[in-house]
Design a protein around this motif. Sequence first.
Motif, PDB file in Angstrom:
ATOM      1  N   CYS A 168     -64.887  10.499  55.010  1.00 18.30           N
ATOM      2  CA  CYS A 168     -63.673   9.961  55.177  1.00 18.30           C
ATOM      3  C   CYS A 168     -63.358   8.825  55.402  1.00 18.30           C
ATOM      4  CB  CYS A 168     -62.654  10.600  55.764  1.00 18.30           C
ATOM      5  SG  CYS A 168     -61.120  11.135  55.849  1.00 18.30           S
ATOM      6  N   LYS A 169     -62.783   7.640  55.268  1.00 15.83           N
ATOM      7  CA  LYS A 169     -62.143   7.024  55.945  1.00 15.83           C
ATOM      8  C   LYS A 169     -60.957   6.459  56.457  1.00 15.83           C
ATOM      9  CE  LYS A 169     -62.606   1.705  54.390  1.00 15.83           C
ATOM     10  NZ  LYS A 169     -62.718   1.018  53.789  1.00 15.83           N
ATOM     11  N   PHE A 170     -60.178   5.968  57.609  1.00 14.01           N
ATOM     12  CA  PHE A 170     -59.047   6.109  57.918  1.00 14.01           C
ATOM     13  C   PHE A 170     -58.567   4.760  58.161  1.00 14.01           C
ATOM     14  CE2 PHE A 170     -61.036   9.947  60.055  1.00 14.01           C
ATOM     15  CZ  PHE A 170     -60.421  10.918  59.842  1.00 14.01           C
ATOM     16  N   ARG A 171     -57.185   5.388  57.730  1.00 11.04           N
ATOM     17  CA  ARG A 171     -56.932   3.395  58.391  1.00 11.04           C
ATOM     18  C   ARG A 171     -55.755   3.678  58.798  1.00 11.04           C
ATOM     19  NH1 ARG A 171     -55.236  -1.482  53.648  1.00 11.04           N
ATOM     20  NH2 ARG A 171     -53.378  -1.739  53.677  1.00 11.04           N
ATOM     21  N   THR A 172     -55.176   2.749  59.559  1.00 17.43           N
ATOM     22  CA  THR A 172     -53.501   2.921  59.956  1.00 17.43           C
ATOM     23  C   THR A 172     -52.641   1.791  58.848  1.00 17.43           C
ATOM     24  OG1 THR A 172     -54.167   0.675  61.604  1.00 17.43           O
ATOM     25  CG2 THR A 172     -54.391   3.117  62.780  1.00 17.43           C
ATOM     26  N   THR A 173     -51.738   2.039  58.707  1.00 17.43           N
ATOM     27  CA  THR A 173     -50.592   1.126  58.159  1.00 17.43           C
ATOM     28  C   THR A 173     -50.808  -0.469  58.772  1.00 17.43           C
ATOM     29  OG1 THR A 173     -49.192   1.767  59.537  1.00 17.43           O
ATOM     30  CG2 THR A 173     -49.003   2.975  57.585  1.00 17.43           C
ATOM     31  N   GLU A 174     -51.740  -0.623  60.105  1.00 19.33           N
ATOM     32  CA  GLU A 174     -51.368  -2.093  61.012  1.00 19.33           C
ATOM     33  C   GLU A 174     -53.214  -2.600  60.323  1.00 19.33           C
ATOM     34  OE1 GLU A 174     -50.669   0.276  62.404  1.00 19.33           O
ATOM     35  OE2 GLU A 174     -48.112   0.116  62.731  1.00 19.33           O
ATOM     36  N   LYS A 175     -53.623  -1.787  59.436  1.00 13.80           N
ATOM     37  CA  LYS A 175     -55.506  -2.643  58.667  1.00 13.80           C
ATOM     38  C   LYS A 175     -56.026  -2.410  59.464  1.00 13.80           C
ATOM     39  CE  LYS A 175     -55.693  -5.001  55.367  1.00 13.80           C
ATOM     40  NZ  LYS A 175     -56.019  -6.300  55.442  1.00 13.80           N
ATOM     41  N   ARG A 176     -55.836  -1.183  60.796  1.00  7.00           N
ATOM     42  CA  ARG A 176     -57.426  -0.669  61.505  1.00  7.00           C
ATOM     43  C   ARG A 176     -57.560   0.383  60.841  1.00  7.00           C
ATOM     44  NH1 ARG A 176     -53.133  -2.519  64.846  1.00  7.00           N
ATOM     45  NH2 ARG A 176     -54.168  -4.518  66.204  1.00  7.00           N
ATOM     46  N   PHE A 177     -59.484  -0.171  60.958  1.00 12.10           N
ATOM     47  CA  PHE A 177     -60.222   1.144  60.223  1.00 12.10           C
ATOM     48  C   PHE A 177     -60.758   1.542  61.058  1.00 12.10           C
ATOM     49  CE2 PHE A 177     -59.024  -2.622  57.713  1.00 12.10           C
ATOM     50  CZ  PHE A 177     -58.312  -1.868  56.480  1.00 12.10           C
ATOM     51  N   TRP A 178     -61.581   3.374  60.328  1.00 12.93           N
ATOM     52  CA  TRP A 178     -62.569   3.714  60.963  1.00 12.93           C
ATOM     53  C   TRP A 178     -63.389   4.580  60.186  1.00 12.93           C
ATOM     54  CZ3 TRP A 178     -58.097   4.472  63.118  1.00 12.93           C
ATOM     55  CH2 TRP A 178     -57.463   5.175  62.831  1.00 12.93           C
ATOM     56  N   GLN A 179     -64.741   5.007  60.664  1.00 11.29           N
ATOM     57  CA  GLN A 179     -65.131   6.240  60.072  1.00 11.29           C
ATOM     58  C   GLN A 179     -65.485   7.853  59.910  1.00 11.29           C
ATOM     59  OE1 GLN A 179     -68.678   5.262  57.006  1.00 11.29           O
ATOM     60  NE2 GLN A 179     -67.032   3.941  55.547  1.00 11.29           N
ATOM     61  N   GLU A 180     -65.464   9.117  59.180  1.00 16.38           N
ATOM     62  CA  GLU A 180     -65.798  10.058  60.056  1.00 16.38           C
ATOM     63  C   GLU A 180     -67.281   9.688  60.292  1.00 16.38           C
ATOM     64  OE1 GLU A 180     -65.333  13.822  61.334  1.00 16.38           O
ATOM     65  OE2 GLU A 180     -63.497  12.382  60.960  1.00 16.38           O
ATOM     66  N   LYS A 181     -67.758  10.122  61.006  1.00 19.71           N
ATOM     67  CA  LYS A 181     -69.426  10.111  60.927  1.00 19.71           C
ATOM     68  C   LYS A 181     -69.960  10.986  60.206  1.00 19.71           C
ATOM     69  CE  LYS A 181     -73.114  10.715  64.571  1.00 19.71           C
ATOM     70  NZ  LYS A 181     -73.620  10.862  65.901  1.00 19.71           N
TER      71      LYS A 181
END
Length: 371
Positions: free
Chosen positions: A205-218
């Motif tokens: 799973c890859k997360f993204r905010t509406t302001e284009k910041r990203f992080w990923q589930e380990k």
Amino acid sequence: MNHCHRLPKQFLTTVKWAHPIFSNRKLVLLGSRSLSNHANFKPPVLVSADGNALEVDKVSVLKQKMEHHGINYDFSCVPGKFSLLLCPQCKGGKSMERSLSLHIIQDAEFAMWRCYRTSCGWAGQAFADDRLTIEGMNIIFKVRSSGPMTPEGIVLEPLCEKLIAYFSDRRISKETLQRNYVMQMAGDQDIIAFTYRRNGVLVGCKFRTTEKRFWQEKGTAKWLYGIDDICDASEIIIVEGEIDKLSLEEAGFCNCVSVPGGAPQAVSTKELPPSENDKAYQYLWNCKDYLDKVSRIILATDGDVSGRALAEELARRLGKERCWIVRWPKKDHSHYFKDANEVLECLGPTALKEVIETAELYQSHIMNQAV
């Protein structure tokens, strides 16, 4: 029978500042029955009336890390809930509004924050383990969920109306979102969750905010996003981001996948490493069985320097003789559209379809640019 234990003064102070959040709630302190032998004393656990147990040490570490960045951890900070605090970067502007949204996840493994003032947008995360605090721009990093790799385990839920409207503004339909299992982080209407699936099973799973910041589930496997859509395809399209993959579906192309980790700053001058050492492009080697069957690959990466570098790196690995590349249309006399979603949003699906259908042979395109 009510058992009371005499706690060390230092520990009582720790509990007081680490967990003021339970000041008006029933607390149960779990620890060693005898605290006289402090050498064998185990870190206690606080349990709220709703049954959520939290190690004091984790919350203490998070508090110290957040205070290092100027975040004032106060009585409103309840793990599992969102709190609004004064942003230490912009100080809330002239009105001094509490614009910093802070979220400590339920098990206190990590905290994340973001300022909602458009002139600020400061964001970051802190972890309860030894990892460094990360302040975000457009970077992708990994977080650890306490649950298994399932929508329930990483706490996902269907998209809310606010996020459906966000995608609608970008001309991506609810039907396309549902077909691609796009979800959101539970309890946060600004965090999109792109679920990576293989054979229908969630693998990341890859997360993204509406302001284009990203992080990923380990634990996210290194796969192309949308891999199930190219199982039997002889021609595929590769894009640079998940939203571009959704955009091409709106233009009628389901045989599309996205790279999972963005683009490099420049083309490497080194020789291609062996597949087992090609870490940045491991997703290509993991998908080799799918890609080997393909006779034509259209590269629809972004039109900026990084996007062109990504196209070259992909073509080097996939074989330039079977690669084509799109030429994004002009926006005005001196600018070009950047990517698939921008074309979809501004020109519509028919124009995006035409861009894909008129892709140029990669080698000819490079030669034309050199002339």
